[in-house]
Design a protein around this motif. Structure first.
Motif, PDB file in Angstrom:
ATOM      1  N   MET A 116      -6.425  23.118  75.225  1.00 46.88           N
ATOM      2  CA  MET A 116      -7.626  24.864  75.033  1.00 46.88           C
ATOM      3  C   MET A 116      -6.916  25.812  77.146  1.00 46.88           C
ATOM      4  O   MET A 116      -7.314  26.728  76.594  1.00 46.88           O
ATOM      5  CB  MET A 116      -8.450  24.239  75.217  1.00 46.88           C
ATOM      6  CG  MET A 116      -9.842  23.540  74.370  1.00 46.88           C
ATOM      7  SD  MET A 116     -11.677  23.163  74.509  1.00 46.88           S
ATOM      8  CE  MET A 116     -11.399  22.544  75.453  1.00 46.88           C
ATOM      9  N   GLY A 117      -6.190  24.966  77.257  1.00 49.51           N
ATOM     10  CA  GLY A 117      -5.548  25.796  78.371  1.00 49.51           C
ATOM     11  C   GLY A 117      -6.668  25.829  79.679  1.00 49.51           C
ATOM     12  O   GLY A 117      -6.301  26.810  80.241  1.00 49.51           O
ATOM     13  N   VAL A 118      -7.443  24.888  79.737  1.00 47.75           N
ATOM     14  CA  VAL A 118      -8.400  24.443  80.857  1.00 47.75           C
ATOM     15  C   VAL A 118      -7.984  23.544  81.756  1.00 47.75           C
ATOM     16  O   VAL A 118      -7.660  22.959  81.503  1.00 47.75           O
ATOM     17  CB  VAL A 118     -10.027  25.303  80.641  1.00 47.75           C
ATOM     18  CG1 VAL A 118     -10.415  26.270  79.373  1.00 47.75           C
ATOM     19  CG2 VAL A 118     -10.115  23.575  79.329  1.00 47.75           C
ATOM     20  N   GLY A 119      -9.243  23.515  82.884  1.00 45.34           N
ATOM     21  CA  GLY A 119      -8.963  22.397  83.620  1.00 45.34           C
ATOM     22  C   GLY A 119     -10.039  21.173  83.050  1.00 45.34           C
ATOM     23  O   GLY A 119     -11.016  21.931  82.920  1.00 45.34           O
ATOM     24  N   LEU A 120      -9.849  20.220  84.153  1.00 43.77           N
ATOM     25  CA  LEU A 120     -10.585  19.072  83.142  1.00 43.77           C
ATOM     26  C   LEU A 120     -12.130  19.330  84.117  1.00 43.77           C
ATOM     27  O   LEU A 120     -12.872  19.079  83.152  1.00 43.77           O
ATOM     28  CB  LEU A 120     -10.385  17.543  84.228  1.00 43.77           C
ATOM     29  CG  LEU A 120      -8.344  16.664  83.491  1.00 43.77           C
ATOM     30  CD1 LEU A 120      -8.366  15.994  84.479  1.00 43.77           C
ATOM     31  CD2 LEU A 120      -9.539  16.482  82.749  1.00 43.77           C
ATOM     32  N   ASP A 121     -11.932  19.875  84.732  1.00 45.23           N
ATOM     33  CA  ASP A 121     -13.722  19.896  85.685  1.00 45.23           C
ATOM     34  C   ASP A 121     -14.188  20.878  84.577  1.00 45.23           C
ATOM     35  O   ASP A 121     -15.537  21.349  84.708  1.00 45.23           O
ATOM     36  CB  ASP A 121     -13.311  20.804  87.450  1.00 45.23           C
ATOM     37  CG  ASP A 121     -12.247  22.375  87.126  1.00 45.23           C
ATOM     38  OD1 ASP A 121     -11.772  22.113  86.428  1.00 45.23           O
ATOM     39  OD2 ASP A 121     -12.975  22.676  87.841  1.00 45.23           O
ATOM     40  N   ARG A 122     -13.878  21.830  83.736  1.00 44.61           N
ATOM     41  CA  ARG A 122     -14.414  22.468  82.314  1.00 44.61           C
ATOM     42  C   ARG A 122     -14.321  21.525  81.251  1.00 44.61           C
ATOM     43  O   ARG A 122     -15.026  22.466  80.334  1.00 44.61           O
ATOM     44  CB  ARG A 122     -13.564  23.645  82.265  1.00 44.61           C
ATOM     45  CG  ARG A 122     -13.471  24.440  83.452  1.00 44.61           C
ATOM     46  CD  ARG A 122     -12.577  25.984  83.218  1.00 44.61           C
ATOM     47  NE  ARG A 122     -12.847  26.839  84.511  1.00 44.61           N
ATOM     48  CZ  ARG A 122     -13.594  27.689  84.496  1.00 44.61           C
ATOM     49  NH1 ARG A 122     -14.539  28.194  83.780  1.00 44.61           N
ATOM     50  NH2 ARG A 122     -13.298  28.195  85.819  1.00 44.61           N
ATOM     51  N   VAL A 123     -14.189  20.379  80.694  1.00 43.92           N
ATOM     52  CA  VAL A 123     -14.128  19.928  79.593  1.00 43.92           C
ATOM     53  C   VAL A 123     -15.292  18.345  80.175  1.00 43.92           C
ATOM     54  O   VAL A 123     -14.594  17.877  80.801  1.00 43.92           O
ATOM     55  CB  VAL A 123     -13.189  19.796  79.150  1.00 43.92           C
ATOM     56  CG1 VAL A 123     -12.510  18.742  78.007  1.00 43.92           C
ATOM     57  CG2 VAL A 123     -12.211  21.010  78.603  1.00 43.92           C
ATOM     58  N   ASN A 124     -16.349  18.553  78.987  1.00 47.95           N
ATOM     59  CA  ASN A 124     -17.117  17.109  79.160  1.00 47.95           C
ATOM     60  C   ASN A 124     -17.009  16.555  77.949  1.00 47.95           C
ATOM     61  O   ASN A 124     -17.120  17.196  76.978  1.00 47.95           O
ATOM     62  CB  ASN A 124     -18.687  17.661  79.724  1.00 47.95           C
ATOM     63  CG  ASN A 124     -19.089  16.931  79.908  1.00 47.95           C
ATOM     64  OD1 ASN A 124     -18.452  15.696  81.703  1.00 47.95           O
ATOM     65  ND2 ASN A 124     -20.188  16.152  79.622  1.00 47.95           N
ATOM     66  N   ILE A 125     -17.407  15.551  78.530  1.00 50.34           N
ATOM     67  CA  ILE A 125     -17.168  14.570  76.998  1.00 50.34           C
ATOM     68  C   ILE A 125     -18.732  13.485  76.793  1.00 50.34           C
ATOM     69  O   ILE A 125     -17.740  12.637  77.874  1.00 50.34           O
ATOM     70  CB  ILE A 125     -15.556  13.656  75.591  1.00 50.34           C
ATOM     71  CG1 ILE A 125     -15.044  15.148  75.747  1.00 50.34           C
ATOM     72  CG2 ILE A 125     -16.447  13.134  74.831  1.00 50.34           C
ATOM     73  CD1 ILE A 125     -14.047  14.249  75.296  1.00 50.34           C
ATOM     74  N   LYS A 126     -19.144  13.170  76.248  1.00 48.07           N
ATOM     75  CA  LYS A 126     -19.868  11.919  76.343  1.00 48.07           C
ATOM     76  C   LYS A 126     -20.035  11.174  75.317  1.00 48.07           C
ATOM     77  O   LYS A 126     -19.459  11.387  74.023  1.00 48.07           O
ATOM     78  CB  LYS A 126     -21.661  13.015  76.269  1.00 48.07           C
ATOM     79  CG  LYS A 126     -21.886  13.757  77.998  1.00 48.07           C
ATOM     80  CD  LYS A 126     -23.311  14.351  77.883  1.00 48.07           C
ATOM     81  CE  LYS A 126     -23.200  15.357  76.189  1.00 48.07           C
ATOM     82  NZ  LYS A 126     -22.545  16.218  76.537  1.00 48.07           N
ATOM     83  N   ALA A 127     -20.158   9.670  75.335  1.00 47.49           N
ATOM     84  CA  ALA A 127     -20.305   8.754  74.369  1.00 47.49           C
ATOM     85  C   ALA A 127     -21.693   8.405  73.965  1.00 47.49           C
ATOM     86  O   ALA A 127     -21.680   7.713  74.582  1.00 47.49           O
ATOM     87  CB  ALA A 127     -18.906   8.002  74.028  1.00 47.49           C
ATOM     88  N   THR A 128     -22.720   8.185  72.792  1.00 48.47           N
ATOM     89  CA  THR A 128     -23.546   7.171  72.822  1.00 48.47           C
ATOM     90  C   THR A 128     -23.658   6.677  71.720  1.00 48.47           C
ATOM     91  O   THR A 128     -23.028   7.145  70.841  1.00 48.47           O
ATOM     92  CB  THR A 128     -24.522   8.094  73.246  1.00 48.47           C
ATOM     93  OG1 THR A 128     -25.938   7.573  73.056  1.00 48.47           O
ATOM     94  CG2 THR A 128     -25.046   9.544  72.305  1.00 48.47           C
ATOM     95  N   THR A 129     -24.433   5.133  71.521  1.00 49.22           N
ATOM     96  CA  THR A 129     -25.022   5.260  70.257  1.00 49.22           C
ATOM     97  C   THR A 129     -26.040   5.895  69.327  1.00 49.22           C
ATOM     98  O   THR A 129     -26.532   6.594  70.712  1.00 49.22           O
ATOM     99  CB  THR A 129     -24.813   3.503  70.223  1.00 49.22           C
ATOM    100  OG1 THR A 129     -25.972   3.071  71.183  1.00 49.22           O
ATOM    101  CG2 THR A 129     -24.046   2.980  71.075  1.00 49.22           C
ATOM    102  N   ASN A 130     -26.321   5.277  68.482  1.00 51.29           N
ATOM    103  CA  ASN A 130     -27.315   5.513  67.586  1.00 51.29           C
ATOM    104  C   ASN A 130     -28.307   4.401  67.996  1.00 51.29           C
ATOM    105  O   ASN A 130     -29.456   4.425  67.357  1.00 51.29           O
ATOM    106  CB  ASN A 130     -27.644   6.221  66.537  1.00 51.29           C
ATOM    107  CG  ASN A 130     -28.034   7.383  66.406  1.00 51.29           C
ATOM    108  OD1 ASN A 130     -28.676   8.099  67.319  1.00 51.29           O
ATOM    109  ND2 ASN A 130     -28.631   7.415  65.335  1.00 51.29           N
ATOM    110  N   GLU A 131     -28.634   3.516  69.035  1.00 53.70           N
ATOM    111  CA  GLU A 131     -29.789   2.254  69.145  1.00 53.70           C
ATOM    112  C   GLU A 131     -30.064   1.875  67.812  1.00 53.70           C
ATOM    113  O   GLU A 131     -31.140   1.140  67.812  1.00 53.70           O
ATOM    114  CB  GLU A 131     -31.051   3.245  69.659  1.00 53.70           C
ATOM    115  CG  GLU A 131     -30.450   4.276  70.870  1.00 53.70           C
ATOM    116  CD  GLU A 131     -30.647   2.980  71.875  1.00 53.70           C
ATOM    117  OE1 GLU A 131     -30.713   1.381  71.976  1.00 53.70           O
ATOM    118  OE2 GLU A 131     -30.193   3.402  72.528  1.00 53.70           O
ATOM    119  N   GLY A 132     -28.460   1.370  66.920  1.00 50.54           N
ATOM    120  CA  GLY A 132     -28.755   0.964  65.372  1.00 50.54           C
ATOM    121  C   GLY A 132     -29.596   2.249  64.526  1.00 50.54           C
ATOM    122  O   GLY A 132     -29.356   1.407  63.204  1.00 50.54           O
ATOM    123  N   MET A 133     -30.113   2.983  65.089  1.00 52.69           N
ATOM    124  CA  MET A 133     -30.639   3.933  63.779  1.00 52.69           C
ATOM    125  C   MET A 133     -29.795   4.645  62.534  1.00 52.69           C
ATOM    126  O   MET A 133     -29.231   4.854  63.585  1.00 52.69           O
ATOM    127  CB  MET A 133     -31.265   4.405  64.552  1.00 52.69           C
ATOM    128  CG  MET A 133     -33.008   3.462  64.961  1.00 52.69           C
ATOM    129  SD  MET A 133     -33.625   4.980  65.926  1.00 52.69           S
ATOM    130  CE  MET A 133     -32.506   5.944  67.219  1.00 52.69           C
TER     131      MET A 133
END
Ligand code: MG
Length: 165
Positions: free
Chosen positions: A122-139
């Motif tokens: 995307m041509g931007v710095g790392l401080d502009r890109v956030n990725i979060k990961a989570t499970t769906n608690e088995g549901m």
């Protein structure tokens, strides 16, 4: 400054395989993701968010999944093409925030690599890109390990460059 916001969602089901590709990073797994492309659900959600911000429809419109040209394609190529659409209209990415829902594989060890890939494309710095990961608690279908779901939200701007943009 002309600011636009966009959101994208994508989901792919698991199938036989030995890895998944998320955020352009190959992650070993005992399943793969079923898709016409490489199945990179995170990049697909991001592309939809970028296209959405510019009222340009969706990824399926730009890259039809019945077109042999896109069979097995590296989704980073699609992301770069979407970025060309943005740039040709004078837009740049202000920031992107994404969430992946997956019961498995464990994504935490790969988050920084994914951020680096997507920030670069995307041509931007790392401080502009956030990725979060989570499970769906088995549901639900994510919890039953039937697939992976991804959400992306982006802010883009046109015109005068903002601080550091
Ligand atoms: Mg997709």
């Amino acid at each position: 400054m002309n600011l636009r916001i966009g959101q994208g969602v994508d989901v792919h089901t698991f199938t036989d395989g030995d890895h998944v590709t998320l955020g352009g990073v190959r992650i070993p797994h005992d399943r793969g993701l079923k898709a016409h492309s490489d199945g990179d659900v995170l990049i697909h959600a991001l592309c939809d968010a970028l296209l959405g911000a510019l009222a340009l429809g969706d990824i399926g419109h730009h890259f039809p999944d019945n077109d042999p040209a896109y069979k097995g394609i590296d989704s980073r190529i699609l992301l770069r093409r979407v970025m060309e659409e943005l740039r040709s209209r004078g837009f740049r990415v202000v920031n992107a925030d994404m969430t992946v829902l997956a019961e498995a594989p464990r994504l935490a060890p790969h988050i920084d690599a994914m951020r680096a890939v997507l920030a670069g494309d995307m041509g931007v710095g790392l401080d502009r890109v956030n990725i979060k990961a989570t499970t769906n608690e088995g549901m639900g279908y994510v919890g039953r390990r039937e697939g992976i779901l991804a959400y992306a939200t982006v802010l883009v701007s046109q015109g005068a460059a903002g601080e550091g943009a």
